[in-house]
Design an enzyme around this catalytic site. Structure first.
Site, PDB file in Angstrom:
ATOM      1  N   GLU A 192       0.873  -1.192   0.000  1.00  0.00           N
ATOM      2  CA  GLU A 192       0.000   0.000   0.000  1.00  0.00           C
ATOM      3  C   GLU A 192       0.901   1.232   0.000  1.00  0.00           C
ATOM      4  O   GLU A 192       1.824   1.328   0.810  1.00  0.00           O
ATOM      5  CB  GLU A 192      -0.911  -0.046   1.237  1.00  0.00           C
ATOM      6  CG  GLU A 192      -1.535   1.271   1.669  1.00  0.00           C
ATOM      7  CD  GLU A 192      -2.519   1.858   0.639  1.00  0.00           C
ATOM      8  OE1 GLU A 192      -3.405   1.119   0.181  1.00  0.00           O
ATOM      9  OE2 GLU A 192      -2.380   3.056   0.323  1.00  0.00           O
ATOM     10  N   ASP A 197      -6.299  -3.476  -5.732  1.00  0.00           N
ATOM     11  CA  ASP A 197      -7.371  -2.840  -4.962  1.00  0.00           C
ATOM     12  C   ASP A 197      -6.943  -1.403  -4.711  1.00  0.00           C
ATOM     13  O   ASP A 197      -6.559  -1.010  -3.620  1.00  0.00           O
ATOM     14  CB  ASP A 197      -7.542  -3.622  -3.654  1.00  0.00           C
ATOM     15  CG  ASP A 197      -8.555  -2.978  -2.716  1.00  0.00           C
ATOM     16  OD1 ASP A 197      -9.256  -2.046  -3.132  1.00  0.00           O
ATOM     17  OD2 ASP A 197      -8.609  -3.418  -1.547  1.00  0.00           O
ATOM     18  N   SER A 198      -6.992  -0.620  -5.776  1.00  0.00           N
ATOM     19  CA  SER A 198      -6.435   0.735  -5.730  1.00  0.00           C
ATOM     20  C   SER A 198      -7.534   1.768  -5.688  1.00  0.00           C
ATOM     21  O   SER A 198      -8.716   1.447  -5.763  1.00  0.00           O
ATOM     22  CB  SER A 198      -5.596   0.965  -6.988  1.00  0.00           C
ATOM     23  OG  SER A 198      -6.461   1.043  -8.107  1.00  0.00           O
ATOM     24  N   THR A 199      -7.127   3.020  -5.592  1.00  0.00           N
ATOM     25  CA  THR A 199      -8.070   4.113  -5.784  1.00  0.00           C
ATOM     26  C   THR A 199      -8.388   4.200  -7.281  1.00  0.00           C
ATOM     27  O   THR A 199      -7.895   3.425  -8.086  1.00  0.00           O
ATOM     28  CB  THR A 199      -7.459   5.444  -5.313  1.00  0.00           C
ATOM     29  OG1 THR A 199      -6.161   5.562  -5.894  1.00  0.00           O
ATOM     30  CG2 THR A 199      -7.334   5.480  -3.811  1.00  0.00           C
ATOM     31  N   PRO A 226      -3.503   8.973  -6.536  1.00  0.00           N
ATOM     32  CA  PRO A 226      -2.262   8.214  -6.329  1.00  0.00           C
ATOM     33  C   PRO A 226      -2.264   6.844  -6.996  1.00  0.00           C
ATOM     34  O   PRO A 226      -1.217   6.239  -7.156  1.00  0.00           O
ATOM     35  CB  PRO A 226      -2.171   8.088  -4.803  1.00  0.00           C
ATOM     36  CG  PRO A 226      -3.524   8.394  -4.270  1.00  0.00           C
ATOM     37  CD  PRO A 226      -4.204   9.253  -5.282  1.00  0.00           C
TER      38      PRO A 226
END
Lengths: 292, 292
Positions: free
Chosen positions: A106, A155-157, A162
């Site tokens: 992360e 599992d990102s934004t 970012p």
């Protein structure tokens, strides 16, 4: 005083939640991080003003992004999660006794700390000894990693912010290389309904379709995400097939504890409405699946 | 001036659309009827302040409420639509050349007139010679009707308002009697996600389960309805089974023109998340279907 949070799903469409209390607000090196308490969805984590996680509907997203790929990989031992700072994806992956290594990278340590403080149930997996938590850039990590993974879960934004560099072709190429001979990458995509996102989704699908052996798309019902319809991209390396290992007993040992996922949901999620199929015509292989 | 329409999905959750222009506003004998133009969803029809129909996402609701039952009834000749004043359900039913009679009973003539004026594409089916449009009370109509129907589609407003009496056991008993030996009633239900509606949905399911031979539930993604997750109740009389006639060629003749419905969507819509299955435990028969 009435306190409301409002998210602009587009300049012409807004979603608002009554806020009982603002719990946390922080400008991290990467993004604006807020946590509020709401009567409707419990605690809500916002990144750059967009709902990422809520107590009440996070299970849909986290179960779909984790169990759909892992149920197709009965031999999986090593999983990489990129992003996932709230811990929900790690929690779901930790349910599989057969997994030996769950690496998670992360970029924003503040998200992890906030999850520990405010979402203890969601980040319960952080205590699992198989979980290796790295604070760092997932793109760099995947470029350098040595031992191959069975599954990579992105599992990102969203593609703005970012997580932006996780939506480019070089990243997907590195992911392909970081998988073993057979493996799956799953990534969230935007809603297929809003015209503003249709171009982004198609571009993401093009990058993946060029890099992986086969691409599929599946859908889930997530009330707090724009339009309530969210999509996930399932990229296969080797012969992995989304409906292939449905007899896999892996998830059955804990299936009763899940709130969304089951084999009917798994299969049904790949049954795409016509307008979605047309949008991604030539890029996805869902029509090859025996869904009807 | 900024003009916005806001719907309270609950006292703690709001959905807002920018409005370009208010097109129509009328207090009918039954309800408040408004039509606005919006950049996000095109023209929007509101009844008592709730979104009923929008240009841009009406196809999901209308295709699901019509084609799911009719695809299961290859021999159907006679269909009754209760409600459906905007015309979308009639339009979809009219696609079937094999239907001989499509009776439609809408309580509020003003809704029909507004649809003719503002939603010409949605109410195109009104011109079909097989369509018999009656302005009247669907509950009374179904109690007195003589010749049996193959399908009854309850396309009403929500359980609060003029459609309220369409959500009681006596009505479902009359519908059962108005069907032939084999037939299907489909009714919209509320979202299974909002706790406020869970009681209403369970009550509606109890009424139908007591009256019909078997009840199933299916889901669709409708962005402008609360939570984006909407449900439909499929009540079978005789041996009709929701996945039974999937080889039916009826809809295949026009399937390419549909925007949502296809056989994969049909089957997948019956694959319910665990939380929905648990909510309706003992009432629905989805677990008997071969979905996984």
């Amino acid at each position: 005083m009435e306190l409301w949070y409002t998210e602009e799903h587009s300049p012409n469409c807004r979603f608002s939640l009554r806020v009982t209390r603002q719990l946390h607000s922080e400008k991290t090196p990467f993004q604006q991080l807020d946590i509020v308490a709401t009567p409707e969805y419990g605690r809500v984590m916002l990144l750059d003003g967009l709902v990422m996680t809520t107590d009440r509907d996070e299970f849909v997203y986290h179960e779909l992004i984790t169990h759909v790929p892992l149920a197709c990989l009965p031999e999986a031992r090593r999983v990489l999660i990129i992003g996932g700072g709230d811990g929900g994806t790690a929690r779901e992956a930790c349910r599989y006794p057969r997994l030996e290594t769950i690496d998670m990278v992360e970029i924003d340590g503040a998200v992890i700390e906030a999850a520990r403080a405010w979402f203890p149930d969601i980040c319960a997996g952080f205590a699992d000894p198989r979980l290796n938590l790295t604070v760092g850039d997932g793109m760099e990590y995947v470029r350098k990693v040595a031992a191959p993974y069975d599954a990579i879960i992105v599992d990102s934004t969203d593609p703005v912010g970012p997580g932006e560099h996780l939506f480019n072709e070089a990243f997907y190429r590195d992911c392909y290389a970081a998988l073993g001979e057979q493996g799956v990458l799953v990534s969230q995509g935007p809603t297929p309904i809003q015209p503003e996102f249709a171009g982004l989704l198609r571009e993401q699908a093009e990058f993946i379709a060029r890099t992986f052996d086969r691409l599929y798309l599946y859908l889930g019902h997530i009330p707090t995400y724009p339009t309530g319809t969210w999509c996930f991209l399932f990229a296969a390396k080797g012969g992995i097939e989304p409906l292939g290992s449905r007899t896999d007993a892996g998830w059955r040992t804990f299936g009763e504890r899940l709130r969304y996922y089951n084999p009917g949901v798994h299969r049904g999620a790949f049954g795409l409405p016509n307008y979605v199929r047309r949008q991604l015509d030539g890029l996805i292989a869902n029509d090859r699946l025996d869904i009807a």
